[in-house]
Structures are given as structure tokens and as C-alpha cells.
Enzyme design. Structure first.
Site, PDB file in Angstrom:
ATOM      1  N   SER A 247       0.852  -1.247   0.004  1.00 59.20           N
ATOM      2  CA  SER A 247       0.027  -0.057   0.041  1.00 59.20           C
ATOM      3  C   SER A 247       0.782   1.245   0.064  1.00 59.20           C
ATOM      4  O   SER A 247       0.546   2.417  -0.591  1.00 59.20           O
ATOM      5  CB  SER A 247      -0.995  -0.032   1.298  1.00 59.20           C
TER       6      SER A 247
ATOM      7  N   LYS B 141       1.076   7.161  -6.673  1.00 60.03           N
ATOM      8  CA  LYS B 141       0.167   8.018  -6.663  1.00 60.03           C
ATOM      9  C   LYS B 141       0.612   9.516  -6.792  1.00 60.03           C
ATOM     10  O   LYS B 141       0.394  10.319  -7.152  1.00 60.03           O
ATOM     11  CB  LYS B 141      -1.159   7.767  -6.147  1.00 60.03           C
TER      12      LYS B 141
ATOM     13  N   GLN C 176      -6.505   4.246   1.168  1.00 62.01           N
ATOM     14  CA  GLN C 176      -5.854   2.983   0.438  1.00 62.01           C
ATOM     15  C   GLN C 176      -6.328   1.880   1.358  1.00 62.01           C
ATOM     16  O   GLN C 176      -6.129   1.627   2.571  1.00 62.01           O
ATOM     17  CB  GLN C 176      -4.488   3.380   0.673  1.00 62.01           C
TER      18      GLN C 176
END
Length: 118
Positions: A60, A67, A111
Site C-alpha cells: 500500500s 500516486k 488506501q
């Protein structure tokens, strides 16, 4: 229509095109970056993405990090909010509410996976 032209039409219909995903991705990012640059030149607000990550899941962290880098690459603002794995559902929902009410934030992700609650 003769038999050969039907076969040719079928072959054309069944033909697949192989895309270069990295190249297409880079082209899209370049287009977005150009649009964001125009927005900045015009004094407009640029998009701002926030990401909430709860805990320390390695995959994650890597995904959210990519991102953030993608946002930087195209000129978006980004905010990464790291919360401890002990974060309660109430605390997380409070943070989500804050982001929803923040006019500077245009979108956000939470997330997954979230750590199990005890």
C-alpha cells in the site's frame, strides 16, 4: 461477395492491436501536464488529490507513493495522510469528513486494505 474477400474481412475483424502501455501512459500524462500548466498560467486552481493510508502495509505504501509521484509528474497538488494502524473507525471517518469539507481537496482515496480492528 466472393469467398476470398469474406476471409479478408474476417481476418481484419479478428486482428488485434498490441498497445505499448508505458508509451500510452506517458502520452496521457504529458497531455494532463500540459492542461495543468495552462491552468497555472491562467491563475486557476490545480487539482489536489489526497490519500489516506492507515498502518504500514508495504504494498500500500508503494502504491500510494506512486500516486504521489504521478501527481507531481503532471502538476497536481497531493497530500499523503499517514495514520497509525491503531486508528479507530471513528478517527478515520473524522479524517474523511475533514477532507470532504476541505475546499482545497478535489478528491481523495482511502488506501486498502485497512488494518483489522480489535
Amino acid at each position: 461477395m466472393d469467398k476470398n474477400s469474406l476471409t479478408t474481412q474476417q481476418q481484419q475483424h479478428n486482428r488485434m492491436e498490441l498497445l505499448d502501455g508505458k508509451k500510452v501512459s506517458e502520452e496521457i500524462k504529458n497531455e494532463i501536464a500540459a492542461e495543468v500548466a495552462k491552468m497555472k498560467e491562467n491563475g486557476e486552481k490545480v487539482p489536489h488529490l489526497a490519500a489516506i493510508i492507515v498502518g504500514n502495509d508495504g504494498a500500500s505504501l508503494t502504491y500510494v507513493g506512486s500516486k504521489v509521484k504521478s501527481c507531481e509528474r503532471v502538476g497536481f497538488e497531493s497530500t499523503l495522510i499517514k495514520m497509525p494502524s491503531t486508528t479507530s473507525e471513528t478517527e478515520l471517518l473524522k479524517k474523511i469528513k475533514e477532507l470532504n469539507e476541505n475546499d482545497d481537496i478535489d478528491g481523495f482515496i482511502v488506501q486498502l486494505p485497512l488494518p483489522e480492528q480489535n
